[in-house]
Scaffold this motif. Structure first.
Motif, mmCIF file in Angstrom:
data_model
loop_
_atom_site.group_PDB
_atom_site.id
_atom_site.type_symbol
_atom_site.label_atom_id
_atom_site.label_comp_id
_atom_site.label_asym_id
_atom_site.label_seq_id
_atom_site.Cartn_x
_atom_site.Cartn_y
_atom_site.Cartn_z
ATOM 1 N N HIS A 1 4.861 -18.767 -37.125
ATOM 2 C CA HIS A 1 6.282 -18.534 -36.777
ATOM 3 C C HIS A 1 6.789 -17.044 -36.359
ATOM 4 C CE1 HIS A 1 10.225 -20.161 -36.492
ATOM 5 N NE2 HIS A 1 10.935 -19.389 -37.390
ATOM 6 N N HIS A 2 7.608 -16.890 -35.258
ATOM 7 C CA HIS A 2 8.111 -15.554 -34.900
ATOM 8 C C HIS A 2 9.690 -15.753 -34.968
ATOM 9 C CE1 HIS A 2 4.232 -14.491 -33.164
ATOM 10 N NE2 HIS A 2 4.002 -15.764 -33.031
ATOM 11 N N GLU A 3 10.303 -15.006 -35.800
ATOM 12 C CA GLU A 3 11.691 -15.051 -35.876
ATOM 13 C C GLU A 3 12.337 -13.684 -35.547
ATOM 14 O OE1 GLU A 3 14.800 -15.186 -39.582
ATOM 15 O OE2 GLU A 3 13.608 -16.967 -39.437
ATOM 16 N N ARG A 4 13.730 -13.526 -34.905
ATOM 17 C CA ARG A 4 14.121 -12.157 -34.776
ATOM 18 C C ARG A 4 15.634 -12.579 -34.960
ATOM 19 N NH1 ARG A 4 12.736 -9.283 -29.278
ATOM 20 N NH2 ARG A 4 10.760 -8.886 -30.567
ATOM 21 N N THR A 5 16.196 -11.619 -35.676
ATOM 22 C CA THR A 5 17.430 -11.750 -35.739
ATOM 23 C C THR A 5 18.415 -11.139 -34.913
ATOM 24 O OG1 THR A 5 17.235 -11.643 -38.152
ATOM 25 C CG2 THR A 5 19.441 -10.955 -37.579
ATOM 26 N N VAL A 6 19.243 -11.762 -34.302
ATOM 27 C CA VAL A 6 20.019 -11.184 -33.162
ATOM 28 C C VAL A 6 21.491 -10.619 -33.736
ATOM 29 C CG1 VAL A 6 18.839 -12.209 -31.212
ATOM 30 C CG2 VAL A 6 20.893 -13.299 -32.214
ATOM 31 N N THR A 7 21.964 -9.649 -33.312
ATOM 32 C CA THR A 7 23.246 -9.114 -33.711
ATOM 33 C C THR A 7 24.356 -9.621 -32.866
ATOM 34 O OG1 THR A 7 23.108 -6.930 -32.559
ATOM 35 C CG2 THR A 7 22.145 -7.060 -34.644
ATOM 36 N N SER A 8 25.518 -9.356 -33.020
ATOM 37 C CA SER A 8 26.505 -9.600 -31.834
ATOM 38 C C SER A 8 26.433 -8.822 -30.881
ATOM 39 C CB SER A 8 27.817 -9.494 -32.725
ATOM 40 O OG SER A 8 28.197 -10.478 -33.812
#
Length: 617
Positions: A307-314
Motif C-alpha cells: 500500500h502507498h499512501e500520501r498525505t495531501v495538504t490544502s
C-alpha cells in the motif's frame, strides 16, 4: 490508453501535428500521423500492450485497405486473435489494435459488438471510401466530432479540435444551460456549438458527406427470474473474470483504494487473481470529515497489498484550482477532480495502469439519493403547506461545511418535487434548478435541459422503475461526470484507469437483476455487500458512504475566497454578459457570511469562468 485525432476532408500535415500535440499528455511515448489525400489520422501513444515500435499507430492492414487510430483497451483481444488465426489471418504484432483491424476486415462494422473493453476508434475503409467512428458501450473513452465545410474532424479532447483550426470557438448557450443544471454538458452535446460527443455503443459512418449513426448494443430487455443464491454465484464468477481480464498489461498495474466497498472489492479480486502482492494507492486529507485513509489502510492490511499512501495538504490541492482549465477543455464542476488529479499523479510514480471502482454506485444503487427516493414517496404525500414549511426550515438550519452535512442534504432533498423520478434524481445531483437558472441567466437560456436524460431512461425497457433510474445515472452522471473526471485527471499524467464494474458482461448481468437485489429495506448495494461478506472487514462493508470530496465550502470562505470574488466579481460578470451579476453577488455574499451553503453554486460558476478565460478569450 492514448489520444486520437484526425479528419476527413480539408486538412494539412501541420494541422495534424498540432492536433496530436494538443493531446500529447494522453500518450507521451510516441506521436504518429498519417496523411493520404483527404484523410488524416494522428495518434499520441501510451504504451500498454506490446511496447514495440511495430504496435505504434496509426496502423494499417498489410494491404493498406484499412487504417485505424484507437484509444482504449480490448480485454478479450487474445481470444479474438486466436479465433482470427484459425480463419487464416496473420499478425505482425501482439497488440489489440491489430486485432481490431483484422476483425473489421472479416466482419465489417459488426466487429465492434465483438469487443469487450473501453474504446474510442476511428477507422477508414479505403475500398468503401468511408470513415467510421465507434465508442464503447458505457462511454468510458471520450470521442468528440464535428462536421462542417465537407470536413469531419474528431479527437479525444476538444482542445485538439481547437488546434485543428477548423472549429470556431462559439459558446453553445443550450449546452451552458445544461451545464448549470447538471455540472457537466451531457452527451451528445458539448459546450462548443457544432461540436458533438459521440454517443456510447454507437457507430458513426461518414461516406460521401453523408453521416449516419447506429447503436451496436443496448441494456437488457428483460428482468431475469433468478434466486439470490444463484445471482451471488454468477456475480462472483463475473467479478473474477472481469478483474482477471483487466489485470493484463505489459506495464505495472495497481489499484486505486479509497476504503469504500467498490474500490475494496476490486482490490480483493485483483489480489486474488495476482501471483504477487498488488500495489494499492490512496491519499489522505488533513480535514478528517473528508479523510478515508484509515479505511484504505485497513483493507490493504487485510488483503496483504503493497500500500502507498500520501498525505495531501490544502496547499497541494489549492494549487491545482487556478490551472484546472488546462485539464478541463469543457467545464466540469466536480470538485473531486482535485484529489483525483493528486492521486493519479502519485500513482503514476509507480504504475502505468490503475483499476478503480467507478460504476459500483450506478450498478448497485450506492448513492444516498436512493434512500432519499424512498423518503420522497412519503414526503410527497404531505400537504403542500407542510412541504413549504419543511423547505423554509431547511433554509433556516445553521450552515455546516462538513462533508455530507445534514443541512446541505436537506436543502438538496427539498430542491426537487418533480413527479418524474429520473428528473428528480438529476435535480438532486445537480446545482441550478429551473427557477435558479432563470434568475441567474435571465431569458437567454430556456430550453428543455432534461430531454436527453429522459430519453436515456426510456432506453431501459423492463418494467422496473428502480433499474430505470439506475440506467439514467449510468447514462448521465456516470458517463458525463464521473468517467470524464477520471479520464481527464488520469490522462493528464498518462495513467490508464480501468473500471472492471463497467465491463459490459457485468453490466448486462447486473441490469437484468431486479432492483430489489440492489436496494432492499434501506440497504444500498445489497447484493454487492452480500458478495463481499467474509472477504472484506465488516466495518468496510457496512460503513456509511463518504465520497471522494474536498472541503470546498470551507475553502471558499478561506484560501479560495480571493479567487472566488475575483472570478465572480460584478465587473467581470457584467462585461461577460451571460449572467445576472446581482444574483451572483448574493450567492457569494450569502456563502461568505455563512447565511447559506452555496458551495455547489459557486464552484459551478467558478469552473465555468476559469474555463471561459482559458479557452474562449
Amino acid at each position: 490508453m492514448c489520444g486520437i485525432a484526425g479528419f476527413e476532408g480539408v486538412g494539412t500535415e501541420k494541422s495534424l501535428r498540432e492536433m496530436v500535440q494538443a493531446v500529447r499528455h494522453r500518450g507521451p511515448d510516441y506521436k504518429g500521423i498519417f496523411l493520404r489525400g483527404r484523410l488524416g489520422f494522428a495518434h499520441a501513444r501510451l504504451s500498454i500492450l506490446d511496447l514495440s515500435p511495430g504496435a505504434r499507430q496509426p496502423m494499417m492492414l498489410p494491404d493498406e485497405s484499412v487504417a485505424i487510430v484507437f484509444n482504449g483497451e480490448i480485454y478479450n483481444y487474445s481470444e479474438l486473435r486466436a479465433e482470427l488465426e484459425k480463419r487464416g489471418r496473420t499478425f505482425r504484432t501482439s497488440s489489440d489494435t491489430e486485432v481490431i483491424l483484422h476483425l473489421y476486415a472479416l466482419h465489417g462494422d459488426a466487429c465492434f459488438k465483438r469487443l469487450i473493453g473501453m474504446f474510442a476508434i476511428a477507422l477508414y475503409d479505403f475500398k468503401a471510401r468511408k470513415l467510421l467512428l465507434a465508442r464503447d458501450r458505457m462511454g468510458e473513452k471520450p470521442l468528440y466530432w464535428s462536421y462542417a465545410n465537407e470536413t469531419l474532424v474528431f479527437a479525444s479532447e476538444i482542445k485538439a479540435l481547437f488546434a485543428s483550426g477548423l472549429i470556431p470557438k462559439e459558446l453553445d448557450l443550450h449546452a451552458l444551460d445544461q451545464y448549470l443544471q447538471f455540472d457537466y454538458v451531457p452527451t451528445p452535446h458539448s459546450i462548443i456549438r457544432g461540436v458533438n460527443k459521440l454517443e456510447p455503443a454507437t457507430i458513426l459512418t461518414c461516406k460521401g458527406g453523408a453521416i449516419t449513426k447506429k447503436q451496436f448494443w443496448h441494456p437488457p430487455r428483460a428482468i431475469e427470474n433468478v434466486s439470490e443464491k444463484n445471482a451471488l454465484l454468477r456475480l462472483e464468477e463475473g467479478m473474477r473474470n472481469v478483474v482477471r481480464r483487466e489485470l493484463v498489461a505489459d506495464v505495472p498495474v495497481g489499484v486505486f483504494l479509497s476504503g469504500g466497498i467498490d474500490s475494496s472489492a476490486i482490490a480483493y479480486y485483483a489480489q486474488r487473481e495476482s501471483k504477487r502482492p498488488i500495489e494499492t494507492f490512496s491519499i489522505a486529507f488533513e480535514d478528517k470529515s473528508f479523510d478515508e485513509s484509515s479505511h484504505a489502510r485497513l483493507v490493504a492490511g487485510h488483503l496483504g497489498t503493497v500500500h502507498h499512501e500520501r498525505t495531501v495538504t490544502s496547499n497541494d490541492a489549492l494549487a491545482i484550482v487556478p490551472r484546472l482549465a488546462d485539464v478541463l477543455d469543457e467545464p466540469l464542476a466536480d470538485a473531486s477532480i482535485i484529489p483525483t488529479l493528486l492521486l493519479s499523479k502519485f500513482a503514476r510514480e509507480h504504475v502505468t495502469v490503475a483499476l478503480g471502482g467507478e460504476g459500483g454506485d450506478e450498478l448497485f444503487a450506492g448513492y444516498p439519493t436512493f434512500r432519499a427516493d424512498k423518503l420522497f414517496d412519503l414526503y410527497r404525500r404531505f400537504p403542500r403547506v407542510l412541504r413549504r414549511a419543511v423547505s423554509k426550515a431547511a433554509d433556516m438550519l445553521p450552515v455546516s461545511h462538513a462533508n455530507f452535512a445534514f443541512s446541505h442534504n436537506l436543502r438538496k432533498f427539498v430542491s426537487s418535487d418533480s413527479p418524474d423520478a429520473a428528473r428528480r434524481h438529476i435535480e438532486w445531483l445537480g446545482t441550478f434548478n429551473d427557477t435558479a437558472r432563470r434568475a441567474l441567466a435571465r431569458s437567454s437560456m430556456n430550453g428543455d435541459v432534461f430531454a436527453e436524460a429522459q430519453s436515456y431512461a426510456a432506453e431501459y425497457k423492463p418494467n422496473d422503475l428502480g433499474n430505470r433510474i439506475l440506467w439514467t445515472y449510468a447514462r448521465t452522471y456516470l458517463m458525463d461526470q464521473v468517467l470524464v473526471k477520471v479520464d481527464r485527471a488520469s490522462m493528464r499524467y498518462a495513467l490508464e484507469v480501468r473500471a472492471p464494474f463497467l465491463d459490459h458482461t457485468n453490466v448486462d448481468f447486473v441490469f437484468a437483476l431486479p432492483y430489489s437485489f440492489k436496494y432492499r429495506n434501506g440497504t444500498t448495494k445489497y447484493l454487492l455487500k452480500k458478495l463481499m461478506k467474509g472477504k472484506l472487514p465488516s466495518s468496510i462493508i457496512n460503513r456509511k458512504k463518504k465520497g471522494f470530496g474536498v472541503p470546498m465550502a470551507k475553502w471558499l470562505t478561506g484560501p479560495l475566497k480571493p479567487l472566488c470574488t475575483d472570478l465572480l466579481s460584478a465587473d467581470r460578470i457584467k462585461k461577460q454578459g451571460l449572467f445576472d451579476h446581482g444574483y451572483i453577488t448574493r450567492l457569494v455574499n450569502d456563502h461568505m457570511m455563512l447565511r447559506r451553503d452555496n458551495r455547489k453554486e459557486l464552484w459551478n460558476l467558478m469552473v465555468f469562468q476559469l474555463w471561459f478565460d482559458r479557452w474562449m478569450r
